[in-house]
Design an enzyme around this catalytic site. Sequence first.
Site, PDB file in Angstrom:
ATOM      1  N   ASP A  61       0.862  -1.182   0.000  1.00  0.00           N
ATOM      2  CA  ASP A  61       0.000   0.000   0.000  1.00  0.00           C
ATOM      3  C   ASP A  61       0.898   1.231   0.000  1.00  0.00           C
ATOM      4  OD1 ASP A  61       0.969   0.085   2.659  1.00  0.00           O
ATOM      5  OD2 ASP A  61      -0.765  -1.066   3.328  1.00  0.00           O
ATOM      6  N   ASP A  63       1.602   4.953   1.658  1.00  0.00           N
ATOM      7  CA  ASP A  63       1.346   5.876   2.758  1.00  0.00           C
ATOM      8  C   ASP A  63       1.923   7.233   2.399  1.00  0.00           C
ATOM      9  OD1 ASP A  63       0.167   3.863   4.369  1.00  0.00           O
ATOM     10  OD2 ASP A  63       2.166   3.156   4.916  1.00  0.00           O
ATOM     11  N   ASP A 161      10.172   3.658  12.766  1.00  0.00           N
ATOM     12  CA  ASP A 161      10.913   2.621  13.479  1.00  0.00           C
ATOM     13  C   ASP A 161      12.302   2.365  12.882  1.00  0.00           C
ATOM     14  OD1 ASP A 161       9.643   1.532  11.259  1.00  0.00           O
ATOM     15  OD2 ASP A 161       8.529   0.017  12.376  1.00  0.00           O
TER      16      ASP A 161
HETATM   17  P1  ATP Z   1       4.113  -2.859   4.989  1.00  0.00           P
HETATM   18  O1  ATP Z   1       4.806  -3.243   3.757  1.00  0.00           O
HETATM   19  O2  ATP Z   1       3.842  -3.996   5.895  1.00  0.00           O
HETATM   20  O3  ATP Z   1       2.925  -1.951   4.804  1.00  0.00           O
HETATM   21  P2  ATP Z   1       5.228  -0.516   6.212  1.00  0.00           P
HETATM   22  O4  ATP Z   1       6.654  -0.175   6.499  1.00  0.00           O
HETATM   23  O5  ATP Z   1       4.503   0.358   5.269  1.00  0.00           O
HETATM   24  O6  ATP Z   1       5.222  -2.022   5.781  1.00  0.00           O
HETATM   25  P3  ATP Z   1       3.147   0.058   8.065  1.00  0.00           P
HETATM   26  O7  ATP Z   1       2.738  -0.745   9.253  1.00  0.00           O
HETATM   27  O8  ATP Z   1       2.230   0.220   6.922  1.00  0.00           O
HETATM   28  O9  ATP Z   1       4.528  -0.561   7.611  1.00  0.00           O
HETATM   29  O10 ATP Z   1       3.560   1.492   8.623  1.00  0.00           O
HETATM   30  C1  ATP Z   1       3.933   2.579   7.774  1.00  0.00           C
HETATM   31  C2  ATP Z   1       5.121   3.322   8.352  1.00  0.00           C
HETATM   32  O11 ATP Z   1       4.788   3.873   9.631  1.00  0.00           O
HETATM   33  C3  ATP Z   1       6.330   2.449   8.623  1.00  0.00           C
HETATM   34  O12 ATP Z   1       7.144   2.331   7.501  1.00  0.00           O
HETATM   35  C4  ATP Z   1       7.024   3.175   9.746  1.00  0.00           C
HETATM   36  O13 ATP Z   1       7.776   4.248   9.241  1.00  0.00           O
HETATM   37  C5  ATP Z   1       5.867   3.738  10.529  1.00  0.00           C
HETATM   38  N1  ATP Z   1       5.443   2.854  11.636  1.00  0.00           N
HETATM   39  C6  ATP Z   1       4.416   1.978  11.620  1.00  0.00           C
HETATM   40  N2  ATP Z   1       4.283   1.358  12.793  1.00  0.00           N
HETATM   41  C7  ATP Z   1       5.255   1.826  13.581  1.00  0.00           C
HETATM   42  C8  ATP Z   1       5.649   1.588  14.928  1.00  0.00           C
HETATM   43  N3  ATP Z   1       5.011   0.692  15.702  1.00  0.00           N
HETATM   44  N4  ATP Z   1       6.691   2.289  15.418  1.00  0.00           N
HETATM   45  C9  ATP Z   1       7.325   3.193  14.647  1.00  0.00           C
HETATM   46  N5  ATP Z   1       7.015   3.455  13.383  1.00  0.00           N
HETATM   47  C10 ATP Z   1       5.991   2.803  12.840  1.00  0.00           C
HETATM   48 MG    MG Z   2       2.417   0.230   4.670  1.00  0.00          MG
END
Ligand code: ATP
Ligand code: MG
Length: 495
Positions: A61, A63, A161
């Site tokens: 997705d 963001d 993170d």
């Molecule tokens: P995915 O491919 O699973 O969507 P993602 O990196 O986009 O991976 P998400 O859970 O969608 O992960 O979160 C989007 C962003 O928000 C992350 O890349 C990170 O920068 C931040 N983030 C999400 N959850 C946390 C957390 N628990 N602590 C710190 N930062 C977070």
């Molecule tokens: Mg994501």
Amino acid sequence: LSDINPGSNPRIIARPDHIVSRSMLSRNALKVLYRLNQAGFQAFLVGGGVRDLLLETAPKDFDVVTDAHPEQVRKLFRNCRLIGRRFRLAHVHFGPEVIEVATFRAMRDPARDADEDSGDEAPATSANGGGGHIDRVVDDSGRILRDNVYGSIEEDVWRRDFTANALYYNIDDFSIWDYVGGAQDIADRTLRMIGDPVQRYAEDPVRLLRAMRFAGKLDFSLHPDTARPIRAAGPSLLDVPPARLLDESIKLLMGGAGQATMALLREYDLLQYLFPMTDQVLSRDDTDHDRRMIEMGLANSDRRLAQDKPVTPIFLFCVLLWSPIRDLAMEFARQSEPHAEDEPPLDPQAVREATFEIVSRQQGRVSIPRRFAQSMSDILTMQPRFHHLQGRHAHRLYDHPRFRAAWDFLLLRYEAGEPGIAEQTIDWWREVQAMETEQAHEKLSSGGRSAGTGTGTGPRRKRRRRRGGRGRTRGPSDSGARPDGATPPDGGGDA
Ligand code: ATP
Ligand code: MG
């Protein structure tokens, strides 16, 4: 010592120096970015989207982050909803696709906050400034309960993170802003926590699991400083609400690299906080086939995901919990026939009771929804019923809406080498499924053949009448075949 602390000047990677092109973004993500930008706001793609594009894989997705406040975002998009309590976020809906738009947030290192509290250190890159007060509530263990203060992009970096998740793709000039060396870490395939890992894990223990998830899924190695505190921090997962652990467990196991991620969870001693009974099964060495089944089940689902076939967490929960469920069902059976000299065969009703009991023991860690438990019970109570090869029971089994899942599960048990499943049973049901519906029903008719429950090698082979107070229950629509004939295989199976 090697803590990554975002500075206030990013390395700006200009468009010619990276591979992310607009054509790799979804049209809707682009639309959102452009509209924000044209309204005078900053707009960046961030997080997994940028990371995955740099890794040349398709993001799950997209963001977006911006300096526009949620209410301002809402005014720009008709199809926009504001969500979230702890943080307010805008969701812009385009049919099935949702673009999440977050406002830059301040979430700074508390130690820094203490040092610099008085200063207005947020550089004014943002129209809305970092000028808010710090509205952050932290509990005794350092866990953040509320944090909803808007900031600038420099502050936003802190709340991310891992460095790989903290790259910002700027729609204004297609450059990537890198405050933390994330581009280099991606190139090195290293997962590295931003800030002090001990503190970041304490703030949000789910980051322990996110470390496992990204390392497993992206095939990254954990930076030593990021890895070191994990084992000691494990018990903090006991404070995370089981509902959040359910979400995270599904992502861990169904992210496409369930097998690798499971190995990491074991390596870092974290599985015990999610699935303690599964952890015990994997720690014993007297149940080779149970361990193998878990491995094979995860490997199967990884393969299916790679082929874009559907997978369900229900099936995986069956896989993780089958060993304790089966053992408990056997215990129930022994209790109801205390004088039996042989092991009694598995009884559907006992399996049903054991399923609900084991699921309820599991609730305190990962809360499995009631409707999942019901479906698990359907799949698992069908297991002993496969031993009826013909007759009323066989027809009913074959017509059951979950026949296919139950069959896949039986096959998994058989292939893992679980004793008590006769080869002729497997062959029989394979043949039935290869037939046209009508033929299959003919094959299932006549006589009351049964394969017995044994492979011919063990004492379970001897069959006996069982009852002992737990006879089969009659469901409300226990009237045999469905009007449309058989429920055909759902088309998703590999067999
Ligand atoms: P995915 O491919 O699973 O969507 P993602 O990196 O986009 O991976 P998400 O859970 O969608 O992960 O979160 C989007 C962003 O928000 C992350 O890349 C990170 O920068 C931040 N983030 C999400 N959850 C946390 C957390 N628990 N602590 C710190 N930062 C977070
Ligand atoms: Mg994501």
